[in-house]
Write a protein that holds these residues in place. Structure first.
Motif, PDB file in Angstrom:
ATOM      1  N   CYS A   1      -3.654   2.727  -5.053  1.00 24.85           N
ATOM      2  CA  CYS A   1      -3.025   2.875  -3.730  1.00 24.85           C
ATOM      3  C   CYS A   1      -2.595   1.527  -3.168  1.00 24.85           C
ATOM      4  O   CYS A   1      -1.984   1.463  -2.104  1.00 24.85           O
ATOM      5  CB  CYS A   1      -3.972   3.566  -2.750  1.00 24.85           C
ATOM      6  SG  CYS A   1      -4.061   5.337  -3.043  1.00 24.85           S
ATOM      7  N   GLU A   2      -2.971   0.432  -3.842  1.00 25.13           N
ATOM      8  CA  GLU A   2      -2.475  -0.870  -3.395  1.00 25.13           C
ATOM      9  C   GLU A   2      -2.264  -1.791  -4.586  1.00 25.13           C
ATOM     10  O   GLU A   2      -2.889  -1.624  -5.642  1.00 25.13           O
ATOM     11  CB  GLU A   2      -3.412  -1.495  -2.366  1.00 25.13           C
ATOM     12  CG  GLU A   2      -4.787  -1.842  -2.877  1.00 25.13           C
ATOM     13  CD  GLU A   2      -5.584  -2.595  -1.808  1.00 25.13           C
ATOM     14  OE1 GLU A   2      -5.917  -1.960  -0.796  1.00 25.13           O
ATOM     15  OE2 GLU A   2      -5.839  -3.791  -2.006  1.00 25.13           O
TER      16      GLU A   2
ATOM     17  N   ARG B   1       0.847  -1.200   0.000  1.00 24.07           N
ATOM     18  CA  ARG B   1       0.000   0.000   0.000  1.00 24.07           C
ATOM     19  C   ARG B   1       0.877   1.242   0.000  1.00 24.07           C
ATOM     20  O   ARG B   1       1.931   1.267   0.642  1.00 24.07           O
ATOM     21  CB  ARG B   1      -0.870   0.049   1.256  1.00 24.07           C
ATOM     22  CG  ARG B   1      -1.891  -1.047   1.341  1.00 24.07           C
ATOM     23  CD  ARG B   1      -2.816  -0.843   2.545  1.00 24.07           C
ATOM     24  NE  ARG B   1      -3.550  -2.066   2.838  1.00 24.07           N
ATOM     25  CZ  ARG B   1      -4.627  -2.449   2.175  1.00 24.07           C
ATOM     26  NH1 ARG B   1      -5.100  -1.703   1.190  1.00 24.07           N
ATOM     27  NH2 ARG B   1      -5.230  -3.580   2.488  1.00 24.07           N
TER      28      ARG B   1
ATOM     29  N   GLU C   1       0.881  -7.301   4.797  1.00 23.33           N
ATOM     30  CA  GLU C   1       0.739  -5.993   4.157  1.00 23.33           C
ATOM     31  C   GLU C   1       2.012  -5.190   4.316  1.00 23.33           C
ATOM     32  O   GLU C   1       2.534  -5.077   5.432  1.00 23.33           O
ATOM     33  CB  GLU C   1      -0.382  -5.214   4.850  1.00 23.33           C
ATOM     34  CG  GLU C   1      -1.611  -5.066   4.011  1.00 23.33           C
ATOM     35  CD  GLU C   1      -2.605  -4.152   4.710  1.00 23.33           C
ATOM     36  OE1 GLU C   1      -3.745  -4.582   4.790  1.00 23.33           O
ATOM     37  OE2 GLU C   1      -2.226  -3.055   5.173  1.00 23.33           O
TER      38      GLU C   1
END
Lengths: 90, 282
Positions: free
Chosen positions: A19-20, A6, A80
């Motif tokens: 954005c990711e 991200r 993440e």
């Protein structure tokens, strides 16, 4: 292993407007290298190849990887990675 | 006694609470009678529970002793341009009593898009002096000292001496390291701030922390070109820094120690992350 990377909105141009993005690898460094291959605008902006260090702040599941194993920190499926730019203006 | 007493004070209501207040005229007149400064008189009055009218809207947010601490404190603002201009203005408005405002630069046209004290008729004027003048025009008890110098590793300790807290309004990474080192030596908290485009960040480094600015900047170097910077991003970051400084100066715990708060102005999100000592390995 599939990892989600991200970036804040101010860096979405690096991920071609998103954005990711997903990437693959066994370590943070491998994931970032894969991300740079998939999104060429990241190249030269995220990894300092010469120093073997990230050029941005890199967080794995919210923890700064520099407090873990740096770019060698292992990742698990579903992790993440967040990239935060180095702001320096005043 | 260098204070306006509760007997002489006027009661006003703020947010449902009764607040005893003294006017600027009362404070000035008591200062003259007792040979104290207006700032000392305002602190003395607060210690008796009497607020300067000009700070009475702070009353539901701070106790009178907390506001007295703010008024007794000295905050150093390193850099009086974008972040530094907003920082100086916000600290003065909130009633921080003494400000050391440091900048060796003058205003130029390229500053007009984001620097609070830069106007067409202030071009060419010294940033530190303009900031001090503007801060002193708010409350009569604000003592703002302009230090017209560029902060360097050689002078930072001397320039910042006496500061209870140091706020980062700089635009250079090496200068930030020098100022952070000096703040540490002085035992003063350092409130980092920096801006990039629509976004920006802040982090609080308390004197005893093992985490330093190298957790934010792995390499203490500037990018070759200055970044694009938008005024609202500057204002948001300065506001976050100022709120943290007010908490600490009032005697409350820091909200953001050893954490980086990144404000993303494009998505209106705040990302808060734990910092780690640079190069640490588990």
């Amino acid at each position: 292993m599939t990892i989600t990377a991200r970036v804040p909105g101010s860096l979405k141009a690096w991920l071609d407007g998103a954005c990711e993005a997903d990437c693959q690898g066994r370590t943070v460094g491998e994931c970032l290298a894969d991300l740079s291959r998939l999104h060429p605008r990241l190249q030269g902006r995220v990894l300092d190849e010469e120093r073997g260090m990230p050029k941005v702040l890199v967080f794995l599941n919210g923890d700064n990887v520099m407090g873990m194993g740096g770019l060698d920190t292992p990742v698990n499926d579903g992790d993440e990675i967040a990239l935060i730019p180095l702001a320096a203006g005043g | 006694m260098g204070a306006v007493s509760p007997r002489e004070a006027r009661m006003v209501r703020v947010q449902g609470e009764e607040v005893l207040t003294a006017s600027l005229t009362q404070l000035r007149s008591r200062a003259r009678e007792t040979g104290k400064t207006v700032r000392e008189t305002a602190v003395g009055s607060l210690n008796l529970g009497v607020w300067p009218v000009s700070l009475s809207r702070n009353a539901p947010l701070f106790t009178a002793p907390e506001q007295a601490r703010l008024l007794s404190a000295r905050a150093a603002v390193a850099g009086c341009g974008g972040l530094g201009g907003f920082l100086a203005s916000l600290l003065a408005r909130a009633g921080v009593g003494a400000l050391t405002l440091v900048d060796g630069d003058v205003f130029d046209e390229g500053n007009l898009n984001r620097q609070a004290f830069c106007f067409r008729d202030s071009l060419g004027r010294e940033k530190a002096l303009e900031a001090a003048r503007a801060c002193q025009a708010v409350h009569p008890f604000t003592e703002a000292a302009a230090v017209r110098t560029v902060l360097t590793p050689d002078n930072a300790l001397d320039v910042l001496k006496g500061a209870d807290i140091v706020l980062d309004g700089l635009d250079s990474v090496p200068a930030r390291f020098a100022v952070h080192r000096a703040a540490r030596e002085l035992g003063a908290p350092f409130i980092h701030g920096a801006v990039l485009g629509w976004s920006g960040q802040t982090a609080t480094f308390l004197p005893g922390s093992s985490i330093g600015l190298d957790a934010v900047y792995p390499v203490p170097e500037d990018a070759p070109d200055p970044p694009g910077v938008l005024a609202p991003a500057v204002a948001v970051v300065a506001a976050l820094q100022c709120q943290e400084a007010l908490r600490i100066l009032a005697g409350r715990p820091a909200a953001n120690a050893d954490r980086l708060v990144f404000f993303d102005g494009e998505s209106h999100t705040l990302h808060r992350m734990e910092l780690a000592p640079a190069g640490a390995r588990s």
